[in-house]
Design an enzyme around this catalytic site. Structure first.
Site, PDB file in Angstrom:
ATOM      1  CE1 TYR A 182      -3.737   2.392   0.498  1.00  9.02           C
ATOM      2  CE2 TYR A 182      -2.655   3.089   2.528  1.00  9.02           C
ATOM      3  CZ  TYR A 182      -3.632   3.272   1.564  1.00  9.02           C
ATOM      4  OH  TYR A 182      -4.498   4.325   1.669  1.00  9.02           O
ATOM      5  CB  THR A 184       1.101   4.501   4.139  1.00  8.47           C
ATOM      6  OG1 THR A 184       0.463   3.256   4.461  1.00  8.47           O
ATOM      7  CG2 THR A 184       0.058   5.526   3.737  1.00  8.47           C
ATOM      8  CE  LYS A 185       1.216  -1.645   5.256  1.00  4.78           C
ATOM      9  NZ  LYS A 185      -0.040  -0.895   5.163  1.00  4.78           N
ATOM     10  CG  ASN A 186       8.896   0.567   5.873  1.00  2.16           C
ATOM     11  OD1 ASN A 186       7.865   1.021   6.356  1.00  2.16           O
ATOM     12  ND2 ASN A 186       9.981   0.332   6.601  1.00  2.16           N
TER      13      ASN A 186
END
Length: 361
Positions: A182, A184-186
């Site tokens: 997604y 917002t993930k790293n």
């Protein structure tokens, strides 16, 4: 003059990602092709010690298909934490099973093995540790509990790309694992997920389930879903994967600065043998709501993950008592830790938090 806003999330997409996406669009091959296969292989080698990987369209799909492929379904119970995003429990429900909520260990924000043991019933078939905020759960103890009771271990690694426990990567510590890409993930593919499987037969079932039950066109072996990853997403993911080590290293640098500089909050725990990747830098404060106001007034983004434990959501409404979960939900606050933060911005966050006064707690 108001200080510039310090955003908690900025999606890191550069020219290489744009060129990779454009290359796919130009090729006209948009679904389940060479890019997806290459991304699966490269992700396997880079992050999960060569385990078999199957790309899908979201982290929730990865959990859902992983559960079904592992044989979890109606009549089964899966022990999950309540202190996490609802997708963990939702995936269990979508598989036809029942989530049973257990408490967390405040030393890791992960499932408490003692609470898990107490939650086991004759219907329990699996346990789902969540590596929350980029910190691995206590997999050594949880795997021991699972082995003693014959349970499948499904790792929710959606927030922990590259995290290590005793030198071993998350996603390789259970029977099945799920990662999310997604925004917002790293690392991101926009939307997307990855299923990691220890058993080749489970991996084959995931491949069937993501593609309408087919390995070969029009030879539907089971009733499946359309959970494929697009070629554009995979192409972006391949570039992001190469950036991940540097991004994770920068997150650790920022975390170290916060650890050293913050005086009015409780820093996130790091268990022995853990190398976290700080998807979130989550502090605890008895004055959490006041701190949120102070940060907002200073134009600094901060957020609470998660203000309402899953077992208390209207979709579940489970009366189970989880004191550590409730306490965490009342105290946690996540500070900006994206890799693009400057040292000056980090210093500004520290100074603003410390302006609250008092001592850690």
């Amino acid at each position: 003059m108001t200080d510039a806003r310090i955003a908690a999330v900025v999606v890191e997409l550069g020219e290489e990602e744009r060129e990779a996406a454009l290359g796919v669009l130009t090729s006209g091959k948009l679904v389940q092709g060479e890019q997806v296969a290459a991304f699966e292989s490269e992700f396997s080698e880079a992050l999960v010690a060569g385990a078999e990987c199957i790309a899908v369209n979201s982290g929730t799909s990865a959990l859902h298909l992983g559960l079904i492929a592992a044989g979890i379904g109606p009549g089964d119970e899966v022990i999950v934490p309540s202190f996490t995003f609802a997708a963990s429990a939702n995936s269990v429900v979508m598989a036809g099973a029942t989530p049973v909520f257990a408490d967390i260990d405040p030393a890791s924000f992960g499932l408490d093995p003692v609470s898990v043991e107490k939650a086991i019933t004759p219907r329990t078939r699996a346990v789902m540790p969540v590596h929350l905020y980029g910190h691995p759960a206590d997999m050594t103890a949880l795997n021991t509990v699972a082995e003693n009771h014959g349970l499948v271990v499904v790792e929710d690694a959606c927030q922990s790309h590259g995290a290590l426990l005793d030198g071993r990567p998350v996603g390789s510590l259970g029977d099945v694992a799920a990662f999310s890409f997604y925004a917002t993930k790293n690392m991101t593919t926009g939307e997307g997920g990855m299923v990691v499987c220890r058993d080749p037969e489970v991996a084959r079932r995931v491949r069937l389930l993501r593609n309408q039950g087919m390995e070969r066109r029009y030879e539907n072996e089971v009733a499946g879903l359309n959970n494929r990853m697009t070629e554009v997403a995979a192409a972006i993911g391949r570039i992001q994967l190469t950036r991940l080590p540097a991004w994770n290293a920068r997150r650790r640098e920022i975390a170290a600065a916060y650890d050293a500089g913050l005086t009015t909050v409780v820093a996130p725990p790091v268990a022995e043998g853990v190398e976290p990747v700080y998807h979130q830098y989550t502090v605890r404060s008895s004055e959490r709501d006041r701190l949120l106001e102070v940060l907002a007034a200073a134009n600094i983004d901060a957020a609470v993950y998660y203000p309402t434990p899953t077992h208390r959501l209207p979709s579940y409404g489970d009366p189970v008592l989880l004191p550590e979960t409730d306490r965490a939900a009342a105290e946690v606050l996540s500070l900006p830790i994206r890799p693009g933060l400057t040292d000056a911005e980090v210093d500004r966050v520290i100074a603003t938090c410390n302006s609250l006064g008092g001592s850690r707690g």
